[in-house]
Enzyme design. Structure first.
Site, PDB file in Angstrom:
ATOM      1  CG  ASN A 104      -0.259  -0.005   2.516  1.00 53.26           C
ATOM      2  OD1 ASN A 104       0.405   0.955   2.860  1.00 53.26           O
ATOM      3  ND2 ASN A 104      -0.363  -1.114   3.267  1.00 53.26           N
ATOM      4  CG  ASP A 154      -7.589  -4.740   6.376  1.00 52.43           C
ATOM      5  OD1 ASP A 154      -7.179  -4.756   7.544  1.00 52.43           O
ATOM      6  OD2 ASP A 154      -8.045  -3.712   5.830  1.00 52.43           O
ATOM      7  CG  PHE A 161      -3.512   6.240  12.954  1.00 45.60           C
ATOM      8  CD1 PHE A 161      -2.738   6.163  14.098  1.00 45.60           C
ATOM      9  CD2 PHE A 161      -3.435   7.398  12.184  1.00 45.60           C
ATOM     10  CE1 PHE A 161      -1.914   7.212  14.473  1.00 45.60           C
ATOM     11  CE2 PHE A 161      -2.624   8.454  12.536  1.00 45.60           C
ATOM     12  CZ  PHE A 161      -1.859   8.362  13.685  1.00 45.60           C
TER      13      PHE A 161
HETATM   14  O1  PMT Z   1       2.680   6.342   6.372  1.00 48.26           O
HETATM   15  P1  PMT Z   1       2.184   7.651   5.818  1.00 48.26           P
HETATM   16  O2  PMT Z   1       2.414   7.788   4.342  1.00 48.26           O
HETATM   17  O3  PMT Z   1       2.694   8.836   6.597  1.00 48.26           O
HETATM   18  O4  PMT Z   1       0.570   7.677   5.963  1.00 48.26           O
HETATM   19  C1  PMT Z   1      -0.002   7.678   7.231  1.00 48.26           C
HETATM   20  C2  PMT Z   1      -1.221   6.757   7.304  1.00 48.26           C
HETATM   21  C3  PMT Z   1      -2.321   7.304   6.404  1.00 48.26           C
HETATM   22  C4  PMT Z   1      -0.845   5.332   6.865  1.00 48.26           C
HETATM   23  C5  PMT Z   1      -1.660   6.752   8.825  1.00 48.26           C
HETATM   24  O5  PMT Z   1      -1.999   8.057   9.201  1.00 48.26           O
HETATM   25  C6  PMT Z   1      -2.833   5.807   9.035  1.00 48.26           C
HETATM   26  O6  PMT Z   1      -3.993   6.154   8.852  1.00 48.26           O
HETATM   27  N1  PMT Z   1      -2.517   4.551   9.460  1.00 48.26           N
HETATM   28  C7  PMT Z   1      -3.528   3.472   9.571  1.00 48.26           C
HETATM   29  C8  PMT Z   1      -3.829   2.943   8.209  1.00 48.26           C
HETATM   30  C9  PMT Z   1      -4.808   1.794   8.248  1.00 48.26           C
HETATM   31  O7  PMT Z   1      -4.440   0.679   7.965  1.00 48.26           O
HETATM   32  O8  PMT Z   1      -6.022   2.125   8.640  1.00 48.26           O
HETATM   33  P2  PMT Z   1      -7.251   1.087   8.824  1.00 48.26           P
HETATM   34  O9  PMT Z   1      -8.447   1.952   9.030  1.00 48.26           O
HETATM   35  O10 PMT Z   1      -7.269   0.110   7.692  1.00 48.26           O
HETATM   36  O11 PMT Z   1      -6.868   0.296  10.129  1.00 48.26           O
HETATM   37  C10 PMT Z   1      -7.276   0.735  11.408  1.00 48.26           C
HETATM   38  C11 PMT Z   1      -6.275   0.400  12.472  1.00 48.26           C
HETATM   39  O12 PMT Z   1      -6.129  -1.009  12.575  1.00 48.26           O
HETATM   40  C12 PMT Z   1      -4.887   0.976  12.230  1.00 48.26           C
HETATM   41  O13 PMT Z   1      -4.390   1.456  13.461  1.00 48.26           O
HETATM   42  C13 PMT Z   1      -4.070  -0.235  11.778  1.00 48.26           C
HETATM   43  O14 PMT Z   1      -2.709  -0.139  12.168  1.00 48.26           O
HETATM   44  C14 PMT Z   1      -4.777  -1.370  12.527  1.00 48.26           C
HETATM   45  N2  PMT Z   1      -4.684  -2.687  11.898  1.00 48.26           N
HETATM   46  C15 PMT Z   1      -5.245  -2.926  10.686  1.00 48.26           C
HETATM   47  C16 PMT Z   1      -5.200  -4.214  10.146  1.00 48.26           C
HETATM   48  C17 PMT Z   1      -4.550  -5.229  10.875  1.00 48.26           C
HETATM   49  N3  PMT Z   1      -4.457  -6.447  10.396  1.00 48.26           N
HETATM   50  N4  PMT Z   1      -4.026  -4.963  12.072  1.00 48.26           N
HETATM   51  C18 PMT Z   1      -4.076  -3.720  12.602  1.00 48.26           C
HETATM   52  O15 PMT Z   1      -3.590  -3.483  13.698  1.00 48.26           O
END
Ligand code: PMT
Length: 406
Positions: A210, A279, A323
């Site tokens: 990504n 994911d 996040f």
């Molecule tokens: O790295 P940059 O270019 O600076 O960009 C920053 C960012 C946009 C990546 C950052 O600000 C951000 O939003 N990070 C989380 C991205 C993400 O995967 O979001 P999500 O909504 O899909 O996931 C939600 C949360 O679950 C996140 O904290 C993620 O780390 C966590 N997660 C997701 C999937 C997984 N298998 N395990 C997790 O812990």
């Protein structure tokens, strides 16, 4: 790297004999790895030529409010938004009076009026001007509005008199500027941060990845360090250098990130999941490079394990901050993540737009906790990181004192 590394410092220079010392200050800021842009008032250019600062900062000096080319390239609003810190050295008595009155008739005063970032002033003037009740009143008022004032020092003055009013030495101004980024609220505490993307291998040469650059997570690591924390950074593959003093654990896949983070979480006080974790991952990794064929192929994907949920469900979980990266329904999805995963806090950012989010220099966050929310408007990721660490520190301390009253 020091506390000013990668910070964007807008150095404002106003008219006064001490303007020559701003040249050394510019050199020291650059040596501290800060990015520097210089704005001079017209009066300042009577003391030192803009070319000096162009050479030292590596960028053209900004001079005029109504310069057509400058306004279209980086005008007063853009300059104000660019900066993590506006540092005015030397700050003349006249300029501080303008700031107090809210005047905006030149570039420097206009961008100060438009600024949402901290402004620090290093005054320099004759001792009687400094002691004058008008100046004292202006300085008191500016301090009460949140301006930081460095100095002035006492000693010989250019006019031949002696007293309080000398510009602080450039190295002292630099040290004072550094303290603005040293929060100190996490001294004695440990923070675990995940950053960057993950790569899910399809075959030996291909992967699903990504656009995460790691900038947000690395900025958080830097701010947590500045706040005095012991920091561990679990990072996916990025091209950034880890801040000095951080313990770096490199991983590639979501499964490796899971093992690293869940293994380390219990020994940390705070976990911040800024990584963009896949994911889904290919159910099977081909041993050899998949050969091109005429017909379409499909790859079966299986769900990865959720790191954030696993950390929050530990028997003794750290203060857990997730996040949420969303293209729409930001607030609803973020609040659902907060509740479903039993998080202490969630920082939501809008993604899929040119500004903010993945691989951008800036970001904006809507932060939610169980009984409240806060908004951090679009700003450089270094500043957003400092503001988020401040919020986390505040709520982490409140949770601790609620759990251990007295
Ligand atoms: O790295 P940059 O270019 O600076 O960009 C920053 C960012 C946009 C990546 C950052 O600000 C951000 O939003 N990070 C989380 C991205 C993400 O995967 O979001 P999500 O909504 O899909 O996931 C939600 C949360 O679950 C996140 O904290 C993620 O780390 C966590 N997660 C997701 C999937 C997984 N298998 N395990 C997790 O812990």
């Amino acid at each position: 790297m020091g506390l000013l590394a990668e910070k964007r410092v807008l150095l404002g220079i106003t008219g006064g004999i001490a303007a020559y010392k701003a040249a050394e200050l510019t050199r020291l800021l650059r040596a501290s790895e800060a990015q520097v842009r210089v704005v001079m008032t017209r009066a300042a250019t009577a003391f030192v030529a803009p070319l000096t600062f162009q050479a030292l900062s590596g960028h053209p000096v900004h001079l005029d409010l109504l310069d057509a080319t400058e306004e279209s390239a980086m005008g007063h609003i853009a300059l104000a938004r660019w900066a993590d810190l506006i540092l005015i050295a030397p700050a003349s008595a006249d300029f501080m009076a303008k700031l107090r009155a809210g005047l905006a008739d030149d570039l420097l005063s206009a961008l100060c009026l438009a600024a949402e970032t901290p402004i620090a002033l290093a005054p320099a003037m004759n001792r009687a001007m400094w002691a004058n009740p008008a100046t004292c009143d202006n300085v008191r008022c500016l301090k009460s509005r949140g301006f930081r004032v460095f100095g002035p020092a006492e000693g010989e003055q250019a006019c031949g008199e002696s007293g309080v009013g000398r510009l602080l030495e450039p190295s002292d101004i630099l040290r004072s500027a550094e303290t603005l980024f040293a929060l100190g609220g996490l001294t004695g505490h440990s923070v675990l941060i995940s950053a960057g993307p993950t790569r899910e291998a399809i075959d030996p040469v291909r992967y699903i990845g990504n656009r995460s650059s790691g900038k947000m997570g690395y900025a958080l690591a830097r701010s947590a360090l500045a706040a005095g924390a012991r920091v561990t950074l679990v990072s996916g593959p990025v091209s950034l250098q880890a801040p000095q003093g951080v313990k770096l654990v490199r991983v590639e896949s979501a499964a490796q990130m899971y093992e690293a983070v869940v293994g380390l979480a219990s020994s940390h006080d705070i976990y911040i999941g800024a990584a963009a974790v896949a994911d889904y991952s290919p159910a099977k990794r081909a041993e050899r490079k998949i050969k091109k064929r005429d017909e379409a192929i499909s790859i079966e994907l299986t769900r990865t394990r959720d790191i954030l949920a696993a950390v929050a469900q530990l028997s003794n979980p750290p203060f857990t901050v997730g996040f949420a990266a969303e293209t729409d329904h930001l607030e609803d999805y973020a609040k659902a993540k907060l509740a479903d995963k039993k998080l202490d806090m969630v920082a939501a950012n809008r993604v899929g737009k040119p500004e903010g989010g993945f691989d951008s220099e800036d970001n904006a966050l809507h932060v939610f906790w169980r009984d409240g929310e806060g908004y951090l408007p679009m700003a450089p990721k270094s500043l957003i990181a400092t503001q988020l660490i401040e919020l986390i520190t505040e709520h982490y301390a409140a949770k601790n004192s609620a759990q251990n009253p007295g």
